[in-house]
Every structure is written in structure tokens, then in C-alpha cells.
Design a protein around this motif. Sequence first.
Motif, PDB file in Angstrom:
ATOM      1  N   UNK A   1       3.494   2.311  -1.606  1.00 30.53           N
ATOM      2  CA  UNK A   1       3.232   3.105  -0.391  1.00 30.53           C
ATOM      3  C   UNK A   1       2.358   2.312   0.580  1.00 30.53           C
ATOM      4  N   UNK A   2       1.319   1.670   0.069  1.00 29.75           N
ATOM      5  CA  UNK A   2       0.431   0.905   0.945  1.00 29.75           C
ATOM      6  C   UNK A   2       1.104  -0.372   1.448  1.00 29.75           C
TER       7      UNK A   2
ATOM      8  N   UNK B   1      14.414  -5.610  -4.057  1.00 32.29           N
ATOM      9  CA  UNK B   1      14.081  -5.894  -5.452  1.00 32.29           C
ATOM     10  C   UNK B   1      12.713  -5.332  -5.819  1.00 32.29           C
ATOM     11  N   UNK B   2      11.979  -4.915  -4.800  1.00 29.61           N
ATOM     12  CA  UNK B   2      10.652  -4.315  -5.004  1.00 29.61           C
ATOM     13  C   UNK B   2      10.784  -2.795  -5.150  1.00 29.61           C
TER      14      UNK B   2
ATOM     15  N   UNK C   1      13.944   4.106  -6.764  1.00 27.47           N
ATOM     16  CA  UNK C   1      13.578   3.255  -7.896  1.00 27.47           C
ATOM     17  C   UNK C   1      12.417   2.355  -7.488  1.00 27.47           C
ATOM     18  N   UNK C   2      11.293   2.453  -8.194  1.00 23.40           N
ATOM     19  CA  UNK C   2      10.124   1.627  -7.900  1.00 23.40           C
ATOM     20  C   UNK C   2      10.176   0.288  -8.635  1.00 23.40           C
TER      21      UNK C   2
ATOM     22  N   UNK D   1       6.025  10.778  -8.521  1.00 19.10           N
ATOM     23  CA  UNK D   1       5.585  10.556  -7.137  1.00 19.10           C
ATOM     24  C   UNK D   1       6.728  10.044  -6.280  1.00 19.10           C
ATOM     25  N   UNK D   2       6.566  10.196  -4.967  1.00 19.29           N
ATOM     26  CA  UNK D   2       7.631   9.763  -4.079  1.00 19.29           C
ATOM     27  C   UNK D   2       7.129   9.229  -2.755  1.00 19.29           C
ATOM     28  N   UNK D   3       7.920   8.344  -2.175  1.00 23.04           N
ATOM     29  CA  UNK D   3       7.651   7.806  -0.842  1.00 23.04           C
ATOM     30  C   UNK D   3       8.826   8.167   0.045  1.00 23.04           C
TER      31      UNK D   3
END
Length: 370
Positions: free
Chosen positions: A93-94, A12-13, A83-84, A52-54
Motif C-alpha cells: 500500500x505504501x 510480479x510484486x 495477489x500480493x 486486507x485489501x488495496x
Amino acid sequence: MNDEIKSMRLTDFVWFQRGFDLPQSKFEEGEVPVYGSTSILGYHNVFKVKAPGIITGRSGTLGKFQYSEIDFWPHNTTLWVKDFKGNDPKFAYYLLQCLDFTVFNSGGAVPSLNRNLLNAYVVNVPPLETQTRIASILSAYDDLIENNQRRIKILEEMAQQTYEEWFVRMRFPGYETTRFDLETGLPEGWEKARLKVFCELIMGQSPKSEFYNEDKIGLPFHQGVKDYGFRFPAHKSWSKEGNKRAKANSILFSVRAPVGRLNVAAEEIILGRGLAAINHNDGLNSFIFYQLQKIFFEDNLIGGGAIFASVTKNDMERIELIYHGDLAKKFNDFAYKIDNQILNLTKQNQRLTEARDILLPRLIMGLIKV
């Protein structure tokens, strides 16, 4: 913990998506990074995902995350955040780096990240404004580290290009009036000889396992190239015993695959079986380092283009070097100053990384107000 922080399932995050197949033979020349599970595999002319992407690996190495600020192609060996869910991408990311993804291993001998298990992971998420502030604080550390890395690369290239100008293209100071020996093809006064003539060579020998520790007892211990950074290896283990040692500024040479990988010891270390230490008899290690770096421009390449899984002391002693005393010393004086700058920048990055890594979980968990 701050009351505004919400607990939610990881899915969900952020939502992960599997990457896209792209054989290396299909790469077309371009500037789009193709991300593998732990690093950039190469570049392509078409992107699949807008920044941006992870990106993280879905098999093999788990829990290593990469962040792309430009449009990219995630390889099918990866998962990427599709999806962020309205969260700050850099904060995500952190936060992900604080999670232990090894618990999601659904594989056997080769770890595999099962996306279905991600749903069971609960994370604590602050409001967007707080996310952005946390990301800004941590990004400041990463920006400094990245800037230092760029400076290191420029310095290294400066020294390597000067080496090639003097000792490969033969445009050294005074070359205009120098005669060449027709028999050797070298300038008069130069010589070509095997490494053992100019250098002391120490082959590594791993101490017994009972001497290893992570409590910083004894000396740093290095087994091979896997422990290394760009220059000056960062160590993770120590040994209380070990007779095969490299002193500070020794050239470190990998004698097991990938053979020929080079590094420099920032301090006295114990050499494991996968390493050898090289020291020039007159202390001209910077000159020797850049010459060896030119020789071993490809991993695993040693002598005559043959590929080796490992090399012996005799193999190494037969490496041919060119040498001119006065010119070698002049170059070494120049390169040594550059190498010291590289060492200082590397140490700065180690301190910045340690500070960031201490700060990261405390900020993410809400233990420090922002």
C-alpha cells in the motif's frame, strides 16, 4: 541502495483485478464497505474480497489508493490487489503511493488505467522482514492520524448534539420555566431573522491568474470546497493580490455546487469566486456555524428545498436564523472551546501527514535504514 533489494515488474510484486458491478440500488443494509475509485460508496451485506485489501480507481482519478482491513466489495470502477505475491500488504500500500500512476493513462478526456501497461513498471522491493518494519513505522503515523480524526468527529458531534438539544428540541438551560410565544412558536425573548441582520457576509472574487503561486507568496487562496478537509481547509496555492478576504475563524460557505458546504478558516485567506465568508456581528461564529450546519444537512440544499448550482448574496442573506443573545453566547462559549480542540487536532494531523510523506519515499527507496 541495499543489495537485498530486488528490482521486479510491478505485476510480479502485486496483481491487480478489476472490481465487481454493484448498482447502488442493489445495496443491501450491512457493514461491508463498497469501495469506489476514491472513497467508500456505501455499505452492503455481502463481501467479494477478504481483507486486507488495496483498492484504486481504474478511471477518472488515478493513483489514489485505499486500504481495507475488513472484508470488502471493490466496485467495478476500481482495480484491487488480488495477489500480493507473498509481500506485506501494508508495505505494498505504501510503495504504490510512491508511484506516478498518471503515466498509465490510456484514456482521453477521462483518465483510464490500462492494466497491460502495469507490466512495464519496475519497482524495488526489499525482503519481507524489512517490508514489515517499514510498514510498521509508517502505520504508526497513520494510526495517530486516524485516532485524531476519530476525536475530531466525537468533538464535532458533541457540539452539534448540544446545539440540537438547546435550539431544536428546545431543552436549553432553564427551559422548564420558559414561556413560549404562541404566535412565533419560539420561547419568549427569542427572535427569528435573516442572516444579514446578525452577520457580515463577504462574497469571494477570484484574483487574476498572474497573482497565483505555489511559493507561499501572499495569502492562501481558496476557490471552493474541493480544497477542504473535514474542518479548516488545507491550502495548496497562494495569491499576491485579492481584496475579498476571510479572517481566521470566519465561517466559509460554498456558493457553488455543492451549495451549503461549510468550513472554518484557520487563518486569513483570499476568497475565490466559489466561496463566501460569514462573521457574526458579535463574534458568535461557533453558534452560527452549528446552526448553519443543522440547516444545510444535505449538500446543495438552500431555502424551501430547492436545488441550486450556485447562490447569490441575496440568496444567502435571506437564510433565516433563530437567535437569543444570552443563550447564543452561552452556547458559543461552549462550542468555541470544542472548535479550538478540533483546530489543534487538525494541525497535529497536518504535521503528522507532512512527516509521514517525507519519510515514506526515503524508507521505500532504502535511503533510511530500518
